[in-house]
Design an enzyme around this catalytic site. Structure first.
Site, mmCIF file in Angstrom:
data_model
loop_
_atom_site.group_PDB
_atom_site.id
_atom_site.type_symbol
_atom_site.label_atom_id
_atom_site.label_comp_id
_atom_site.label_asym_id
_atom_site.label_seq_id
_atom_site.Cartn_x
_atom_site.Cartn_y
_atom_site.Cartn_z
ATOM 1 N N HIS A 366 0.756 -1.161 -0.036
ATOM 2 C CA HIS A 366 -0.037 -0.041 0.044
ATOM 3 C C HIS A 366 0.809 1.218 -0.163
ATOM 4 C CE1 HIS A 366 -3.688 -2.394 1.529
ATOM 5 N NE2 HIS A 366 -3.559 -2.521 0.224
ATOM 6 N N CYS A 681 34.114 15.985 -26.120
ATOM 7 C CA CYS A 681 33.266 15.331 -25.149
ATOM 8 C C CYS A 681 33.417 16.061 -23.797
ATOM 9 C CB CYS A 681 33.851 13.576 -24.926
ATOM 10 S SG CYS A 681 35.427 13.582 -24.228
#
Ligand code: PEP
Ligand code: MG
Length: 755
Positions: A366, A681
């Protein structure tokens, strides 16, 4: 045996009360206790084992040989006693010796006894010992007897803790302050970070034996009333609309709160002589033990709801009502709990509750359903979390991948932030451009790849629609691990990354350790070095520690069997370093071939240009590489002699400074002339304006942070490459005062999307 559990336990408890109230040392009290229990249960043997130095030591006995006391020791999990402590379970055996876990200890003289019953002695949810009885006659014990033993074990835990007879905290194996990465179960998606807050330090029941049973009964009634009131209010105030699963959950929860069976059992425990707190705990322990026996996941989940309520009742009755929710969260919180009930979760201030980590948890529990409705990411099944984290530690939670990083290093935190930023932007920005190519207005194709470092980063390929992974930082796996990752686990990771990249290329960078990426378990790294980023790091370290690099090479070769392996070396300063690294890889290929292992279909080698000296040697290097990668993060710090980690220098020099741009143009021109693909990069390339300038210099390949893919693609698609190249040519010859402003103005004039 007396007729009821309550009567039986009460008789023992009355005696125990007297023993505990007496003066005298703990050992003599325990000796009295075993005699007392043996007599009340008419058993030939009663023994107490206590956990000391991780072994269960026979501490007191009635019936076993005296000389075995403090001599007989069993490891956790060893023998009947060890398995009771290790698994927290109860054993009730008519014939002890036929149990598979049984081990015989001759010094005890126990061969005469057939039946055996034992229960764990538990303190703060940790086993601290075992209480057991034995009879000569082979028989199973009645439930009432077992329950009496459990009640007594509970009282004993108080005596034992007060006398400090067992080792204090069992958290000795926890953190040593480095980052820790844990993998759990993805329960609710999403990413978040914050400070660790424990849902609640468990209420430790200090007094177990009641002075006045009626008064205890009153206390527990009052606590029940208050708890029910709280649950009713919560159900009324739940803000999740009017219908749906969560409402049903609260209803079930209410049903438990009003469950008569539960309150009756607590009452019975009070009848047996326990305090209200001890009675609640006692029933909780009993339910837990029973549930352990039942192999029904649905029931187990309902059990969590009951535990939640039981904890709540315990806090109310002991007056220690505050969970972390009540004490008020002051910061972004990553909540840590063994388990949470839905109601407990609902107690939290949603603005501050960023994520939840559960030691248990399941998809259909739950609390998971409610958390999903609240939009709070949850990672579950992290059994060791409480041993790895301290209150206040920084925690990164990745619900998408079910992983958690505790006390991240700066590098890890940055990478996490980048992925989080990606998530935030992804929907709005990327949906529009994801499937579109990064093709300029005048038809130039730009390759946009992403930087990655963890297995989960590979998912950003799909999210962003990038062309591949242009930089896979293999050291990240080392940074998140407490020990040096072996070849197997490296190989596993690389294979996983290649698998999830599919047809798209992945460029693995060999280890870049050192600098700000120190590893606690790797000796020889000098944290105190004055300039660690210019020190013994990256390829320098790998070449000197060739065993490390060999293992990585083999892992990469094997992971890429049958596919193209692309590998590059960081921080190459002179061509010979590249040659040496490449040779090492080639030797590992020979090794793989000699061993009949499947080889990669092809290998491409590249060098990272991060150290300016290499730019002077490109004529030597370029014919030897398949590709070149420019790491602008390191390169710019070396060009400007400005530590990339020093916040005071962070904005002092601009990536768009003519010095950098001229330098980069030389390198890009040289690579283009030699027909060697060159990729940028560093972080610089992830900013659209900078990327535009880089394209102006002749760059056509980028590897950037995933969050930047969308904006970069959008920029490229609005750019006329010929025009920016012509403009950059002029600007580099006669640099303007403010390159950034000049380029920004140009982009605006030409409607290039740089926002
Ligand atoms: C760089 O230096 O630009 C680079 C990409 O490598 P890292 O940031 O990992 O040092
Ligand atoms: Mg670098």
């Amino acid at each position: 045996m007396p007729l009821t559990a309550a009567a039986s336990a009460r008789e023992i408890l009355t005696g125990l009360h007297d023993v505990m109230a007496k003066r005298g040392n703990a050992q003599s009290k325990l000796n009295e206790v075993v005699n007392l229990i043996a007599e009340a249960m008419k058993s030939e043997v009663c023994s107490i084992y206590l956990l000391r130095a991780n072994e269960l030591e026979l501490f007191a006995t009635h019936g076993l040989r005296e000389e075995a006391v403090h001599v007989t020791r069993l490891k956790m999990g060893e023998g009947l006693v060890g398995s009771i402590a290790a698994d927290g379970r109860i054993l009730n055996l008519a014939e002890a010796a036929s149990h598979p876990e049984f081990v015989y200890r001759p010094e005890t003289g126990e061969e005469r006894y057939h039946s055996f019953a034992g229960v764990p002695i538990v303190r703060r949810e940790n086993p601290i010992g075992v209480l057991c009885v034995q009879h000569a006659e082979p028989r199973r014990y009645a439930d009432v007897e077992i329950e009496a033993l459990q009640t007594v074990a509970m009282v004993l835990s108080e005596l034992i803790a007060a006398a400090r007879l067992v080792d204090g905290s069992r958290r000795g194996n926890r953190r040593d302050s480095g980052p820790v990465r844990l993998s759990g179960l993805k329960l609710v998606k999403g990413m978040a970070k914050g400070q660790a807050v424990f849902h609640q330090p468990r209420v430790v029941v200090e007094h177990t034996i009641a002075e006045d049973t009626e008064a205890e009964r009153e206390r527990v009634y009052a606590a029940f009333r208050k708890m029910r009131e709280q649950i009713d209010n919560m159900a009324r105030e739940a803000e999740f609309g009017t219908v749906g699963e969560h409402q049903e959950i609260l209803e079930t929860y209410r049903m438990f709160a009003y469950d008569e069976g539960w309150s009756r059992r607590i009452n019975e425990a009070i009848d047996s002589g326990l305090t209200a707190e001890a009675a609640v705990e006692r029933v909780q322990q009993r339910t837990r033990a029973r549930m352990r026996e039942i192999d029904d996941p649905l029931l187990q989940e309902r059990m969590h709801d009951l535990e939640d309520l039981s904890n709540r009742l315990l806090r109310i009755v002991s007056g220690r009502v505050g969970t972390a929710a009540q004490s008020g969260l002051t910061q972004d919180t990553v909540l840590i709990a063994r388990n949470l009930g839905p109601a407990e979760l609902l107690d939290y201030d949603r603005r501050r509750l960023k994520a939840v980590i559960l030691e248990e948890g399941s998809l259909t529990a739950h609390v998971t359903i409610v958390a999903r409705a609240m939009g709070v990411p949850v990672v579950g099944r992290l059994h060791e979390i409480r041993h790895s984290v301290e209150e206040g530690d920084q925690v990164l939670v990745d619900g998408d991948n079910g992983s958690v990083i505790v006390r991240p290093s700066r590098t890890l935190a940055t990478s996490f932030d980048q992925r989080m930023a990606l998530r935030l932007k992804q929907r709005a920005q990327f949906d529009a451009v994801r499937s579109l190519p990064a093709k300029s207005r005048d038809g130039v194709d730009v390759s946009v790849m992403v930087n990655a470092g963890l297995a989960e980063d590979a998912s950003s390929l799909e999210l962003t629609g990038a062309d591949g992974i242009g930089l896979f930082r293999t050291e990240f796996q080392f940074l998140v691990s407490a020990t040096l990752p072996g070849r197997e686990s490296q190989q596993k990771l690389y294979r996983k990354v290649l698998d999830s990249a599919g047809d798209k290329p992945v460029i693995f960078r060999t280890l870049d350790i050192g600098g700000d990426k120190a590893l606690p378990y790797l000796t020889g790294l000098d944290d105190e070095a004055e300039n660690p980023s210019m020190g013994w790091r990256a390829l320098r370290l790998s070449l000197d520690r060739s065993a490390l690099m060999k293992a990585q090479a083999r892992a990469l070769i094997q992971a890429a069997s049958g596919r193209v392996l692309r590998v590059m070396f960081p921080m190459v300063s002179e061509p010979w370093e590249y040659e040496q690294a490449r040779k090492l890889f080639e030797e590992q290929i020979d090794w793989a071939r000699a061993g009949g292992r499947a080889l990669p279909s092809q290998i491409e080698y590249g060098a990272m240009l991060e150290v300016p000296s290499l730019a002077e040697m490109l004529d030597q290097l370029l014919p030897r590489v398949n590709f070149l990668s420019i790491g602008t993060n390191d390169l710019t710090q070396f060009l400007f002699a400005a530590d990339r980690a020093d916040p005071r220098l962070a904005e002092r020099y601009d990536w768009l400074s003519p010095a950098i741009l001229r330098f980069l143009k030389r390198v890009i021109d040289a690579a283009n002339a030699a027909d060697v693909p060159v990729r940028i990069c560093g972080e610089m390339a992830g900013r659209p304006l900078e990327a535009m300038a880089l394209i102006g210099l002749g760059a056509e390949r980028f590897s950037i942070t995933p969050a930047a893919v969308g904006p970069t693609k959008a920029m490229v698609r609005s750019l006329d490459v010929d025009a920016i190249r012509a403009r950059m040519q002029q600007l580099l010859q006669r640099p303007p005062q403010d390159m950034r402003k000049t380029l920004t103005d140009w982009a605006k004039r030409h409607r290039v999307a740089i926002a």
